[in-house]
Design an enzyme around this catalytic site. Structure first.
Site, mmCIF file in Angstrom:
data_model
loop_
_atom_site.group_PDB
_atom_site.id
_atom_site.type_symbol
_atom_site.label_atom_id
_atom_site.label_comp_id
_atom_site.label_asym_id
_atom_site.label_seq_id
_atom_site.Cartn_x
_atom_site.Cartn_y
_atom_site.Cartn_z
ATOM 1 N N ASP A 175 11.880 49.034 10.338
ATOM 2 C CA ASP A 175 12.652 48.730 11.357
ATOM 3 C C ASP A 175 13.427 47.578 10.790
ATOM 4 O O ASP A 175 13.322 47.056 9.667
ATOM 5 C CB ASP A 175 11.629 48.049 12.372
ATOM 6 C CG ASP A 175 12.471 47.319 13.526
ATOM 7 O OD1 ASP A 175 13.369 48.110 14.190
ATOM 8 O OD2 ASP A 175 12.016 46.253 14.019
ATOM 9 N N ASP B 164 15.261 44.508 12.891
ATOM 10 C CA ASP B 164 15.014 43.392 13.505
ATOM 11 C C ASP B 164 13.561 42.869 13.694
ATOM 12 O O ASP B 164 12.828 43.742 14.329
ATOM 13 C CB ASP B 164 15.831 43.016 14.761
ATOM 14 C CG ASP B 164 17.170 43.297 14.970
ATOM 15 O OD1 ASP B 164 17.631 42.426 14.003
ATOM 16 O OD2 ASP B 164 17.879 43.933 15.642
ATOM 17 N N THR C 263 16.965 51.620 13.182
ATOM 18 C CA THR C 263 17.102 50.401 13.920
ATOM 19 C C THR C 263 17.658 50.807 15.347
ATOM 20 O O THR C 263 18.142 52.006 15.387
ATOM 21 C CB THR C 263 17.889 49.397 13.409
ATOM 22 O OG1 THR C 263 18.131 48.558 14.033
ATOM 23 C CG2 THR C 263 19.294 50.142 12.777
ATOM 24 N N SER C 264 17.381 50.270 16.269
ATOM 25 C CA SER C 264 17.798 50.303 17.701
ATOM 26 C C SER C 264 19.258 49.401 17.661
ATOM 27 O O SER C 264 19.914 49.770 18.819
ATOM 28 C CB SER C 264 16.817 49.568 18.675
ATOM 29 O OG SER C 264 15.720 50.502 18.670
ATOM 30 N N LYS D 207 14.132 54.373 20.476
ATOM 31 C CA LYS D 207 12.498 54.045 20.535
ATOM 32 C C LYS D 207 12.309 53.693 21.773
ATOM 33 O O LYS D 207 13.172 53.223 22.501
ATOM 34 C CB LYS D 207 12.087 52.982 19.437
ATOM 35 C CG LYS D 207 12.600 53.154 17.995
ATOM 36 C CD LYS D 207 12.733 51.888 17.338
ATOM 37 C CE LYS D 207 13.146 52.029 15.757
ATOM 38 N NZ LYS D 207 13.131 50.750 15.064
ATOM 39 N N ASP E 157 7.643 46.008 14.123
ATOM 40 C CA ASP E 157 6.969 44.683 14.816
ATOM 41 C C ASP E 157 7.230 44.525 16.341
ATOM 42 O O ASP E 157 6.799 43.822 16.913
ATOM 43 C CB ASP E 157 7.987 43.409 14.148
ATOM 44 C CG ASP E 157 9.379 43.201 15.017
ATOM 45 O OD1 ASP E 157 9.613 42.275 15.510
ATOM 46 O OD2 ASP E 157 9.987 44.585 15.023
#
Length: 204
Positions: free
Chosen positions: A12, A14, A109-110, A140, A165
């Site tokens: 991931d 962030d 990543t989102s 996600k 995270d």
């Protein structure tokens, strides 16, 4: 968990590879004020998911067009806010170990590609493969992003380690049939305090 069988690492961005928490929370705080929402209620819910489903959850009365516009506004608040974005502790050491061991890795990543490149650039990180929210139909906690990354790396899902995270990210990794390493005290196949701990496991 024995990490010796890991053949690829999917990270991931962030809060995992990049410390961007302050930027993320500033943007959502501003966005909350624009919509008359209390940031104290909003901030605990925003990490790990793309903005559109988050907006839809927080503002269920909006139609699809309004959700898209509001999510885009939220992203625009973040694009140029990278002054205090840095690599997470242990990030560069981890990437060096992956390169040394010739373990393929990717960022999943989102964020959209513009934001991802801005933050990764600020952190001095250039991933060999970047999968963003623009590459998938469902973000996600859906497993699509991690499965796409594994496919592009040519590694079976069960041989991948997802490092996350957030609960949506960990749920995504589990749904993809991958092993998970969890930060922030969350539950995964591995619980790690930081990326430096993962480095120690990989070189043990």
């Amino acid at each position: 968990m024995d990490v010796s069988s890991v053949r690829a690492v999917l990270l991931d961005m962030d809060g995992t590879l990049v410390d961007s928490d302050a930027s993320v929370e500033r943007a959502w705080t501003t966005w909350s004020g624009e919509h008359g929402l209390d940031p104290a209620d909003v901030l605990p819910t925003v990490h790990g998911s793309p903005p559109a489903p988050t907006v839809r959850r927080l503002l269920p009365a909006l139609d699809d067009t309004a959700v898209a516009a509001s999510a885009q506004r939220q992203m625009e608040l973040q694009y140029d806010d990278v002054a205090d974005v840095v690599a997470a502790p242990g990030a560069h050491d981890l990437l060096a170990v992956l390169e040394r061991r010739r373990l393929p890795w990717a960022v999943v990543t989102s964020a959209d590609v513009r934001l991802a490149k801005a933050r990764l650039g600020a952190a001095g990180i250039e991933p060999p493969l970047l999968v963003t929210v623009e590459d998938v139909r469902r973000g996600k906690p859906d497993p699509e992003g991690f499965l796409l990354a594994a496919g592009r790396l040519g590694v079976a899902p069960e041989a991948c380690l997802v490092v996350e995270d957030s609960e949506p990210g960990l749920a995504s990794g589990r749904a993809a049939g991958m092993r998970t390493a969890a930060l922030r005290g969350l539950d995964g196949d591995l619980r790690i305090t930081d990326l430096a701990e993962l480095v120690r496991l990989l070189i043990a």
